[in-house]
Design an enzyme around this catalytic site. Structure first.
Site, short mmCIF file in Angstrom:
data_model
loop_
_atom_site.label_atom_id
_atom_site.label_comp_id
_atom_site.label_asym_id
_atom_site.label_seq_id
_atom_site.Cartn_x
_atom_site.Cartn_y
_atom_site.Cartn_z
CD1 TRP A 1 37.72 15.62 42.86
CD2 TRP A 1 37.97 17.80 43.21
NE1 TRP A 1 38.96 15.98 42.41
CE2 TRP A 1 39.14 17.32 42.62
CE3 TRP A 1 37.89 19.17 43.52
CZ2 TRP A 1 40.23 18.12 42.32
CZ3 TRP A 1 38.97 19.97 43.23
CH2 TRP A 1 40.13 19.45 42.64
CG HIS A 2 36.04 21.64 45.78
ND1 HIS A 2 35.09 21.33 44.83
CD2 HIS A 2 36.89 22.51 45.20
CE1 HIS A 2 35.37 22.01 43.73
NE2 HIS A 2 36.46 22.73 43.92
N GLY A 3 36.36 18.51 49.25
CA GLY A 3 36.72 18.17 50.62
C GLY A 3 35.62 17.40 51.31
CG PHE A 58 40.40 21.39 47.46
CD1 PHE A 58 39.94 21.27 48.77
CD2 PHE A 58 40.26 22.59 46.82
CE1 PHE A 58 39.36 22.36 49.41
CE2 PHE A 58 39.66 23.67 47.44
CZ PHE A 58 39.22 23.56 48.73
#
Lengths: 295, 482
Positions: free
Chosen positions: B325-327, B482
């Protein structure tokens, strides 16, 4: 809601009042500055003149040069010096080719204002102060921080020790010109994205204002083009050297052109457009001879 | 428009003034003002992405209504999956397409096939992960009959686009935020002053701690070859405080700003670096995301119920998805994996819910055991942050190998040492204040109001002075990417 707004106003009013009082004191302190009464000759300009003329060797003169000073700053500095000081008779103004370049505008309207321009804040009129507050968008925090530093300094220091005043300084005792640094310097002064940088309209405007001011006050204004390393000089775009000559001619300026003065390599600092401590001694002596022969 | 910018310092009082003085008597007008302000706030980044935000909002709004009006389960399912696919589709295209395309090409080239996928050259719309998750939770909750759909578009649009939380959370739930948007709000002096206090503390954490720590963390992570092992270790610790100051600072500003408008947002951080184990850390770090994944992914997968294999699978899925989800980078996936590995022993030994209360509650100092546990947990977190911060997995491994070299025991040396010492002292100051206020929602909440007025005001002025004096160039918040 009333209570909230009242408290909020009170909370912010306290530091604002302190800043305002400090601002007024700083303005007063700046305006109370007077050079010593025996000073009749002043040297004004940026680091080139600051490093070139050692005023201790020339009686009754004072070097007010300051690193990165622009003509906007010099104009208001000269105005301050002339106020109630009729003993000042001569002004030697540093004027070299790079002073014509719009690269200089970074110090009055761009990001470098945050580091340089703030020293002159209390010297400038309100309109210019406001402009400064709007400059340096990316470095606004640093600009505001330096302004507060300047405010504190201006409140605590004696008028003669104020930052913007300037003095002779040359700490380059063992240095010599370096071709790589000279090339870098030329690029910095005259080129951007491989194109010649246009002229700085702001510097030219204030240079003209200095000329008018000196005429108005009946002062002898002489331009000093400080020594340049031959490599640096050879790489200055013709557009600049031609305009320089035209400008001086058109405005009938007295020019002491030392830019082609022959000096040893260790008389320059690495960038080739400032003289070293050794160079400064030679230049000052030469300069002294020139002005005494003129007299 | 960043929360730490001059633009926001002008924008916020204007919206506040209009909200409480011009449209205060009309709830509809208040909500319309919030929506217009939010859209303006968002368009300051890139007005073109405003259309994406509006489209995503309209999609979920209509999906909600359609699902509610559907008589058949088939139709409900159709609308549900349409919304899920489009929402995740946007996220996939903007955030993950290039990653999948290039990873796929690399995998094929490993098998001897040379493929050159065409990559898209577009910047990631700011906040897309956050507002997509808002929309997803809303649609899932309606599908599962947990909530009724919102019939008023403006009310729903404020829920998705409310400017304090729009670009970096907290990720709100319809059950928590929508009732507040629909309810008449009246000005509460204590709530507003509490909001200002929280904004102040958030700005301190962002501008003084995060931005200063960032200088050293960037210096070390960009040129690890120039520093000793001890310097690099310090660099990783600087990054740990950078990301904490940055994100928890952002959350404090968001929550504080929202309080000024009479709306309470979900707490997003609860002193995570005082955690005694990783499970506690994840209950205290980015709480709104962790709980989102727990409710919409972990529990539907079976959670910690079922056999050992199920538990392991679910743990790995939730942590890897959280990392992803963060990248779109393998570094985030490994960061997630590491946290899963840290978590599993606690899960197996049934100790994952051992530390629910804050450490040393009611005591001034922690016990030796607690101190030891906090330090171990912090050490594990710092180690995982190296992967989170590094540009690539090989960079992270290189960084770690350089830390564990003979120079680990040297005195760290790097440029601007004096300033670094000041940054360390300020970080220690922050930690002391956070420790003193750890039983509250944020550090200053209850400790400062107890002080006498002159001390309290002196403290506020000192914090403002630090923000001003130690502030660097305006720097973006890490979580915006993000």
């Amino acid at each position: 809601m009333k209570r909230f707004i009242k408290r909020l106003i009170f909370f912010f009013a306290f530091p604002i009042v302190i800043l305002l009082v400090g601002y007024i004191i700083a303005l007063k302190k700046v305006n109370s500055y007077h050079p010593e009464k025996n000073i009749t000759i002043c040297y004004i300009g940026d680091s080139h003149i600051q490093k070139a003329i050692d005023d201790k060797l020339i009686p009754n003169s004072k070097n007010f040069g300051k690193s990165a000073e622009q003509y906007l700053h010099s104009y208001y500095k000269i105005k301050l010096l002339l106020k109630d000081n009729p003993q000042i008779k001569k002004i030697f103004l540093g004027f070299s080719y790079h002073n014509l370049s719009a690269y200089s505008d970074e110090f009055t309207d761009g990001e470098k204002t945050a580091f340089v321009g703030t020293k002159y804040f209390f010297l400038l009129p309100a309109k210019e102060q406001f402009k400064m507050l709007k400059s340096a968008k990316e470095n606004r925090n640093i600009l505001l921080k330096n302004l507060v530093k300047e405010l504190v300094n201006s409140n605590l220091k004696k008028p003669k020790d104020l930052e913007f005043i300037g003095f002779y300084q040359n700490k380059f005792n063992n240095s010599k010109a370096d071709v790589k640094s000279i090339n870098k310097r030329v690029r910095q002064h005259f080129y951007k994205d491989n194109k010649i940088i246009p002229f700085s309209q702001k510097n030219i405007y204030y240079l003209k204002k200095i000329i008018e001011l000196c005429k108005e006050k009946n002062l002898e204004l002489t331009i000093i083009n400080s020594p340049l390393h031959p490599i640096y000089k050879s790489k200055i775009p013709a557009k600049y050297t031609n305009y320089y000559m035209e400008f001086c001619k058109k405005n009938q300026l007295n020019v002491l052109d030392l830019s082609e003065m022959k000096l040893a390599e260790d008389c320059y600092i690495f960038d080739g457009d400032h003289v070293s401590a050794k160079g400064s001694e030679i230049v000052t002596k030469h300069f002294q001879k020139l002005i005494s022969s003129q007299n | 428009m960043l929360f730490n910018s001059l633009g926001f310092a002008i924008f916020l009082p204007i919206v506040f003034f209009l909200y409480w003085f011009v449209v205060s008597k009309n709830l509809k007008a208040q909500n319309t003002l919030l929506l217009i302000s939010s859209y303006y706030f968002y368009s300051c980044w890139d007005w073109r992405f405003l259309f994406l935000l509006i489209f995503s909002t309209l999609l979920d709004y209509y999906t909600g209504l359609k699902m509610s009006n559907s008589n058949s389960q088939k139709s409900r399912r159709f609308w549900f999956w349409t919304s899920i696919c489009i929402n995740l589709g946007f996220l996939g295209v903007f955030k993950y397409y290039n990653f999948f395309a290039s990873s796929f090409a690399e995998a094929l080239s490993g098998l001897g096939f040379n493929v050159h996928p065409s990559l898209i050259n577009v910047i990631l719309p700011v906040g897309i992960s956050f507002y997509t998750f808002h929309g997803l939770s809303y649609v899932v909750d309606i599908y599962k009959n947990r909530i009724e759909p919102e019939k008023n578009y403006i009310t729903y649009a404020v829920f998705v686009s409310y400017f304090p939380l729009l670009v970096a959370g907290p990720i709100e739930r319809a059950t928590h935020l929508l009732p507040q948007i629909k309810r008449k709000r009246s000005f509460d002096y204590y709530q507003a002053t509490d909001g200002l206090r929280q904004i102040l503390w958030g700005l301190f954490k962002k501008i003084v701690i995060a931005d200063n720590c960032a200088q050293y963390a960037n210096m070390m992570f960009e040129n690890p070859d120039n520093f000793s092992g001890s310097g690099l270790l310090l660099g990783a610790i600087f990054f740990a405080f950078q990301i904490y100051g940055d994100f928890s600072g952002y959350s404090d500003i968001a929550l504080g700003t929202s309080k000024l408008f009479g709306i309470e947002l979900l707490q997003n951080f609860s002193f995570p670096y005082f955690s005694r184990d990783i499970a506690e850390f994840w209950r205290r770090w980015h709480i709104s995301l962790s709980s989102w994944f727990k409710d919409y992914l972990y529990i539907p997968l079976g959670g910690s119920k079922g056999n050992t294999w199920m538990k392991v699978r679910n743990t790995f899925i939730i942590f890897i998805v959280s990392g992803f989800w963060h990248g779109a980078n393998w570094t985030f996936i490994i960061w997630g994996l590491l946290n899963a590995i840290y978590f599993l022993p606690l899960l197996f030994s049934n100790k994952n819910r051992h530390h629910i209360e804050i450490v040393a509650k009611g005591h001034f100092f922690p016990s030796t055991k607690e101190t030891f546990s906090i330090l171990i947990t912090f050490g594990l977190t710092v180690f995982a942050w190296i992967f989170f911060r590094a540009e690539s997995v090989s960079d992270a491994l290189n960084y770690i190998s350089k830390i564990f070299s003979s120079s680990l025991f040297e005195i760290p040396r790097f440029p601007k040492m004096g300033r670094a010492k000041t940054t360390i002292l300020l970080t220690v100051f922050m930690l002391i204040i956070e420790w003193l206020g750890r039983e509250n929602n944020y550090a200053l909440q209850k400790i400062v109001p107890k002080w006498k007025a002159p001390i309290r005001y002196a403290f506020y002025y000192a914090i403002i002075f630090c923000i001003f004096w130690y502030g660097q160039k305006e720097q973006q918040f890490i979580y915006f990417q993000f």
